[in-house]
Design an enzyme around this catalytic site. Structure first.
Site, mmCIF file in Angstrom:
data_model
loop_
_atom_site.group_PDB
_atom_site.id
_atom_site.type_symbol
_atom_site.label_atom_id
_atom_site.label_comp_id
_atom_site.label_asym_id
_atom_site.label_seq_id
_atom_site.Cartn_x
_atom_site.Cartn_y
_atom_site.Cartn_z
ATOM 1 N N LEU A 138 0.760 -1.239 0.003
ATOM 2 C CA LEU A 138 -0.048 -0.029 0.003
ATOM 3 C C LEU A 138 0.779 1.241 -0.113
ATOM 4 C CD1 LEU A 138 -2.915 -0.853 2.546
ATOM 5 C CD2 LEU A 138 -2.519 -1.674 0.133
ATOM 6 N N ALA A 183 -0.507 4.235 -1.242
ATOM 7 C CA ALA A 183 -1.495 5.426 -1.753
ATOM 8 C C ALA A 183 -1.450 6.654 -0.879
ATOM 9 C CB ALA A 183 -2.726 4.970 -1.956
ATOM 10 N N ARG A 206 2.538 15.184 5.754
ATOM 11 C CA ARG A 206 3.231 15.569 6.840
ATOM 12 C C ARG A 206 4.866 15.514 6.327
ATOM 13 N NH1 ARG A 206 2.213 11.927 11.535
ATOM 14 N NH2 ARG A 206 1.167 10.727 10.239
ATOM 15 N N GLY A 214 -9.712 3.841 3.107
ATOM 16 C CA GLY A 214 -9.112 3.101 4.158
ATOM 17 C C GLY A 214 -8.346 1.833 3.526
ATOM 18 N N TYR A 228 42.644 16.212 -11.502
ATOM 19 C CA TYR A 228 41.331 15.854 -11.913
ATOM 20 C C TYR A 228 41.492 15.081 -13.262
ATOM 21 C CZ TYR A 228 36.985 15.849 -14.703
ATOM 22 O OH TYR A 228 36.127 15.335 -15.375
ATOM 23 N N ARG A 262 56.066 24.338 -22.858
ATOM 24 C CA ARG A 262 56.013 25.436 -22.092
ATOM 25 C C ARG A 262 57.009 26.527 -22.470
ATOM 26 N NH1 ARG A 262 58.659 21.736 -17.516
ATOM 27 N NH2 ARG A 262 60.863 22.241 -18.065
HETATM 28 C C1 UD1 Z 1 -2.735 1.295 10.385
HETATM 29 C C2 UD1 Z 1 -3.823 0.045 11.159
HETATM 30 C C3 UD1 Z 1 -3.339 -0.094 12.420
HETATM 31 C C4 UD1 Z 1 -1.874 -0.088 12.558
HETATM 32 C C5 UD1 Z 1 -1.085 0.996 12.011
HETATM 33 C C6 UD1 Z 1 0.123 0.821 11.865
HETATM 34 C C7 UD1 Z 1 -5.855 -0.086 9.609
HETATM 35 C C8 UD1 Z 1 -7.550 0.162 9.767
HETATM 36 N N1 UD1 Z 1 -5.118 0.384 10.815
HETATM 37 O O1 UD1 Z 1 -3.426 2.130 10.789
HETATM 38 O O2 UD1 Z 1 -3.980 -1.084 13.304
HETATM 39 O O3 UD1 Z 1 -1.490 -0.233 14.031
HETATM 40 O O4 UD1 Z 1 -1.490 0.700 10.642
HETATM 41 O O5 UD1 Z 1 0.913 1.751 11.580
HETATM 42 O O6 UD1 Z 1 -5.159 -0.960 8.983
HETATM 43 N N2 UD1 Z 1 -3.240 3.549 2.911
HETATM 44 C C9 UD1 Z 1 -3.635 3.506 1.529
HETATM 45 N N3 UD1 Z 1 -5.200 3.770 1.200
HETATM 46 C C10 UD1 Z 1 -6.119 4.066 1.997
HETATM 47 C C11 UD1 Z 1 -5.683 4.166 3.462
HETATM 48 C C12 UD1 Z 1 -4.413 3.894 3.861
HETATM 49 O O7 UD1 Z 1 -3.108 3.269 0.603
HETATM 50 O O8 UD1 Z 1 -7.149 4.613 1.777
HETATM 51 C C13 UD1 Z 1 -2.148 3.342 3.032
HETATM 52 C C14 UD1 Z 1 -1.434 4.587 3.530
HETATM 53 O O9 UD1 Z 1 -0.675 5.051 2.793
HETATM 54 C C15 UD1 Z 1 -0.339 3.822 4.825
HETATM 55 C C16 UD1 Z 1 -1.016 2.759 5.106
HETATM 56 O O10 UD1 Z 1 -1.987 2.466 3.934
HETATM 57 O O11 UD1 Z 1 0.865 3.380 4.078
HETATM 58 C C17 UD1 Z 1 -1.715 2.489 6.444
HETATM 59 O O12 UD1 Z 1 -2.574 3.507 6.535
HETATM 60 P P1 UD1 Z 1 -3.176 4.932 7.747
HETATM 61 O O13 UD1 Z 1 -3.940 5.422 7.309
HETATM 62 O O14 UD1 Z 1 -1.598 5.261 8.097
HETATM 63 O O15 UD1 Z 1 -3.205 3.681 8.934
HETATM 64 P P2 UD1 Z 1 -3.134 3.791 10.429
HETATM 65 O O16 UD1 Z 1 -4.433 4.747 10.897
HETATM 66 O O17 UD1 Z 1 -1.879 4.203 10.734
#
Ligand code: UD1
Ligand code: CA
Length: 452
Positions: free
Chosen positions: A10, A12, A17, A82, A351, A425
């Protein structure tokens, strides 16, 4: 038969930040993108296929995915709804089928292949879902792993957890293994009925339990699961990466006088019995062969350093440098795109660019290969055992033959045949007794000026 594996990364996230124009997963650790680290770990764990879920407008990410592994696929998640929704953006890859499906995050570059292998071993036992957890010093914000004996019952997201559940410090590291057979049914059953209104990947744990499937948690070190969210986090991960790589190098037989001051790249190769003094930077694509000594404050990129070579202090090697065994490159010497044969010496203030230097040649202090005419690069060839006098300019294209001499201070624009002396030279003339005359003239001028 060996089990097949699909790794789904993942990536996306917008990474707001990071405050960057560059997508988060392309920020580099050890000079390669974080995403490339994760992809390499998948390959090392023998993943047959890699699918990366990216956000819209991430052409740059697609380029890196393709470059890193031409067989990997990229899938766009158009809306961020999500982690489970993100996984399903790669439905096509999941539908193609694999025994093991690993869901990973693109911003955790310290992950190791051992952890992925451990996950795959658990799946091979017939477990439907395996979650990698860690004991957090501060569990705030993480999903909590709720266990009953060795069964994982649920993952409770921080936002949904009760006060009691929040005291659990065994946390979801974010990576999960799914049995390929069950994956789609589990993922399709996830809904967005929760505090954030998101499709939580973590819900598959309870769904699998309700179907009577086996679900387990697996522990990994917290450091491996660190996700980068800010530049500060990036620096922290870089430091951990460097420390691990330095320790590994020393165990393979490399001496480092001050390991904390040596910076390595993901692809740096340093053979046993190399000695590294303090403050050395290894940029991408450097190979140092056995027995070489690298002195302090040197900077390398795209270079091969031969056996028993003696390099630095203050040496700069740029891409295309190939130093054979027993070569010497001393202080304030820059070498670029040059092949330096056995035992040749370039000891001071020089060089060398776009050149070939024969074995045992000696390049005097302050020699410059004038390789660039403002538009084109040209080659300098220096023969075996040739001697280039100090402060010479070799205007390329030019060839100095085997065993030839170039007199100090020459500007060489024509080839020097083998065994010849090239001298280019102004000729020296000594004028007897001129000293007194010059002093008298200067004194007169000074007197005239101070009289004004
Ligand atoms: C997630 C976990 C949490 C865990 C934590 C560890 C879930 C619901 N929760 O929470 O249990 O402790 O990671 O770091 O999975 N992403 C996408 N598309 C989306 C949403 C997220 O690609 O629609 C990717 C984000 O870029 C990221 C990763 O998934 O790399 C995690 O997403 P993030 O929203 O950071 O999850 P957390 O709330 O940190
Ligand atoms: Ca996160």
């Amino acid at each position: 038969m060996a089990r097949t594996c699909l790794s789904l990364i993942l990536a996306a996230g917008e990474g707001t930040r990071m405050r960057s124009k560059l997508p988060k997963v392309l920020h580099e650790v050890a000079n390669i993108p974080m995403l490339a680290h994760v992809m390499r770990v998948c390959s090392e764990a023998k993943s047959d296929k890699i699918a990366v879920v990216i956000g819209k407008g991430s052409e740059l990410v697609i380029d890196i995915v393709q470059k890193e592994n031409p067989n990997a696929s990229a899938h766009v998640q158009t809306e961020r709804l999500g982690t489970a929704h993100a996984v399903l953006a790669a439905r096509e890859a999941i539908e193609q089928g694999a025994d093991d499906i690993l869901v990973l995050f693109g911003d955790t570059p310290l992950l190791t292949p051992e952890t992925l292998t451990n996950m795959r071993n658990v799946l091979a036992e017939g477990v439907a879902v395996v979650v990698v957890g860690f004991y957090a010093k501060d569990p705030t914000g993480y999903g909590r792993l709720l266990e009953d004996g060795d069964k994982l019952i649920a993952i409770r997201e921080h936002a949904e957890a009760t006060e009691e559940e929040r005291t659990v410090d065994f946390c979801n590291g974010g990576i999960m293994g799914l049995s390929g057979e069950q994956a789609l049914a589990l993922l399709d059953a996830v809904d967005d009925n929760n505090a954030k209104g998101e499709y939580y990947l973590t819900d598959v744990v309870e769904i699998a339990n309700s179907k009577g499937l086996s679900v387990k948690a697996l522990e990994a070190p917290e450091a491996e699961l660190i996700g980068v969210n800010t530049r500060n986090g990036l620096a922290e991960v870089e430091l951990l990466w460097q420390n691990t790589a330095r320790q590994k190098l020393m165990t393979t037989g490399v001496t480092m006088q001050s390991p904390e001051t040596v910076f390595l790249s993901a692809d740096t190769i340093i053979e046993p019995d190399v000695v590294l003094e303090p403050n050395i930077v290894f940029g991408p694509n450097v190979h140092v062969k056995s027995g070489a000594k690298i002195k302090a404050f040197s900077h390398f990129e795209g270079a091969v350093i031969g056996e028993n070579a003696d390099i630095g202090p203050f040496a700069r090697l740029r891409p295309g440098t190939k130093l054979a065994s027993g070569t010497k490159v001393g202080n304030f010497v820059e070498v670029k795109n040059a092949k330096v044969h056995e035992g040749a010496k370039i000891n001071h203030l020089t060089y060398v660019g776009d050149a070939e230097i024969g074995s045992k040649a000696n390049i005097g202090a302050g020699t410059i290969t004038c390789n660039y005419d403002g538009m084109n690069k040209h080659k300098t060839t220096i023969g075996e055992g040739a001697f280039i006098g100090s402060n010479s300019a070799l205007v390329a294209p030019v060839t100095i033959g085997d065993g030839a001499y170039v007199a100090s201070g020459s500007v060489i624009t024509e080839d020097v045949p083998g065994n010849a002396l090239g001298i280019a030279r102004g000729k020296q003339a000594n004028k007897e007794g001129k000293g007194d005359e010059i002093r008298a003239r200067n004194a007169a001028l000074k007197a005239k000026r101070s009289a004004k």
